[in-house]
Design a protein around this motif. Structure first.
Motif, PDB file in Angstrom:
ATOM      1  N   CYS A  45       0.849  -1.194   0.000  1.00 37.93           N
ATOM      2  CA  CYS A  45       0.000   0.000   0.000  1.00 37.93           C
ATOM      3  C   CYS A  45       0.887   1.248   0.000  1.00 37.93           C
ATOM      4  O   CYS A  45       1.764   1.373   0.857  1.00 37.93           O
ATOM      5  CB  CYS A  45      -0.913   0.008   1.229  1.00 37.93           C
ATOM      6  SG  CYS A  45      -1.863   1.551   1.387  1.00 37.93           S
ATOM      7  N   CYS A  48       0.196   3.072   3.773  1.00 40.61           N
ATOM      8  CA  CYS A  48       0.401   2.535   5.121  1.00 40.61           C
ATOM      9  C   CYS A  48       1.444   1.424   5.161  1.00 40.61           C
ATOM     10  O   CYS A  48       1.711   0.877   6.223  1.00 40.61           O
ATOM     11  CB  CYS A  48      -0.924   2.045   5.714  1.00 40.61           C
ATOM     12  SG  CYS A  48      -1.578   0.549   4.952  1.00 40.61           S
ATOM     13  N   HIS A  73      -6.202  -4.038   0.738  1.00 39.82           N
ATOM     14  CA  HIS A  73      -5.359  -4.485   1.848  1.00 39.82           C
ATOM     15  C   HIS A  73      -5.599  -5.952   2.138  1.00 39.82           C
ATOM     16  O   HIS A  73      -6.728  -6.433   2.008  1.00 39.82           O
ATOM     17  CB  HIS A  73      -5.721  -3.715   3.125  1.00 39.82           C
ATOM     18  CG  HIS A  73      -5.348  -2.270   3.082  1.00 39.82           C
ATOM     19  ND1 HIS A  73      -6.257  -1.270   2.916  1.00 39.82           N
ATOM     20  CD2 HIS A  73      -4.147  -1.659   3.204  1.00 39.82           C
ATOM     21  CE1 HIS A  73      -5.642  -0.101   2.931  1.00 39.82           C
ATOM     22  NE2 HIS A  73      -4.364  -0.305   3.099  1.00 39.82           N
ATOM     23  N   CYS A  92      -5.058   3.932   7.829  1.00 44.07           N
ATOM     24  CA  CYS A  92      -4.754   4.195   6.421  1.00 44.07           C
ATOM     25  C   CYS A  92      -5.939   4.882   5.738  1.00 44.07           C
ATOM     26  O   CYS A  92      -7.075   4.435   5.867  1.00 44.07           O
ATOM     27  CB  CYS A  92      -4.444   2.887   5.693  1.00 44.07           C
ATOM     28  SG  CYS A  92      -4.108   3.159   3.928  1.00 44.07           S
TER      29      CYS A  92
END
Ligand SMILES: [Zn+2]
Length: 292
Positions: A45, A48, A73, A92
């Motif tokens: 990502c 994050c 995610h 995030c």
């Protein structure tokens, strides 16, 4: 999310496509693996540093709600790609921007994302400043930059979950006391110059170093300053940007409406990673001095 990267701690946001994914990963392990008879495509990502999985790079995986491939995610470690950090996931902006507000909680000092943000600010400060100046239209002198960077350091701003790879330029100024604009330069064609041009007491003077900028001067003593407020997040499909309201003030009264200084993850990542960048040694020296 519609962007990905391949390395934890890196500030990049690459548009998701079959071509880009292959160019970045070369189709190799640990990114492309077979699990239980299925091909799995992993990445990181951009915000994050958690592992993500590509969805829809095989078109048949796409469901009705998504016309383009995206990444989501995954809540477990992906060996060799990224370790899962549940707290970073919850903070995030891509995890659920619909109701998500940056929280007051902070990253632990050892947090790898926080440490990476600190290193970017220290080692590539000239690029961060360039991005700030192009996005906001405000080109501050060394004195104003030193003040902002010192406050950023003393606040340990990189530990805020609201600080991310794509908003470093904005977060340098967000929430700071009024910054004086007298004698500072602004982009000639920018929104700040346009707003100031309407004021009788303000003059915008040509500068010798560039045609793109003009210097702010005043015909009588009037205090021209700016402040930057907290971001609102905008998500269009899988694409996310943050918008920071910039407030121009004349003796404490707002001039015109807010000017929005938006993030642009792909553009900013491109500047941070540009190979033929001309270093600004003065700014790098300043950052080394403050963040050493
Ligand atoms: Zn994330």
């Amino acid at each position: 999310m519609d962007v990905f990267k391949t390395r934890v701690g890196e500030c990049r946001a690459i548009a998701i496509s079959q071509e880009n994914y292959f160019m970045e990963t070369k189709g190799m392990e640990p990114f492309v693996v077979a699990e239980g008879g299925h091909r799995r495509l992993y990445a990181v990502c951009p915000e994050c540093d958690n592992p993500v999985r590509m969805v829809g790079l095989n078109r048949r995986e796409l469901d009705a709600g998504h016309r383009r491939p995206y990444a989501k995610h995954i809540k477990r470690d992906v060996p060799g790609v990224a370790e899962y950090d549940g707290k970073a996931y919850l903070e995030c902006p891509y995890s659920d921007p619909g109701y998500h507000l940056p929280s007051a909680t902070r990253r632990p000092p050892s947090d790898p994302t926080g440490r990476a943000l600190y290193r970017i600010m220290r080692d590539r400060f000239d690029r961060v400043e360039y991005a700030w100046r192009r996005r906001s239209g405000i080109r501050l002198g060394v004195k104003g930059l030193r003040k902002a960077l010192t406050l950023w350091r003393n606040d340990k701003a990189w530990l805020n979950y609201g600080s991310s790879y794509c908003n470093l330029p904005q977060m340098l100024f967000m929430g700071l006391p009024e910054q004086n604009l007298y004698g500072q330069c602004v982009l000639r064609d920018g929104a700040v110059a346009r707003a100031l041009a309407g004021l009788g007491d303000v003059r915008l003077e040509a500068v010798d170093f560039s045609d793109s900028y003009v210097r702010i001067s005043t015909t009588r003593f009037v205090n021209i300053t700016f402040t930057l407020g907290p971001a609102s997040r905008r998500k269009t499909g899988e694409h996310m940007t943050e918008s920071f309201p910039l407030c121009l003030l004349s003796d404490g009264r707002q001039i015109g409406g807010f000017i929005h200084v938006d993030t642009d993850p792909e553009w900013f990542g491109g500047i941070l990673n540009m190979p033929d960048w001309h270093e600004n040694r003065r700014l790098l020296g300043l950052a080394a001095d403050v963040l050493g």
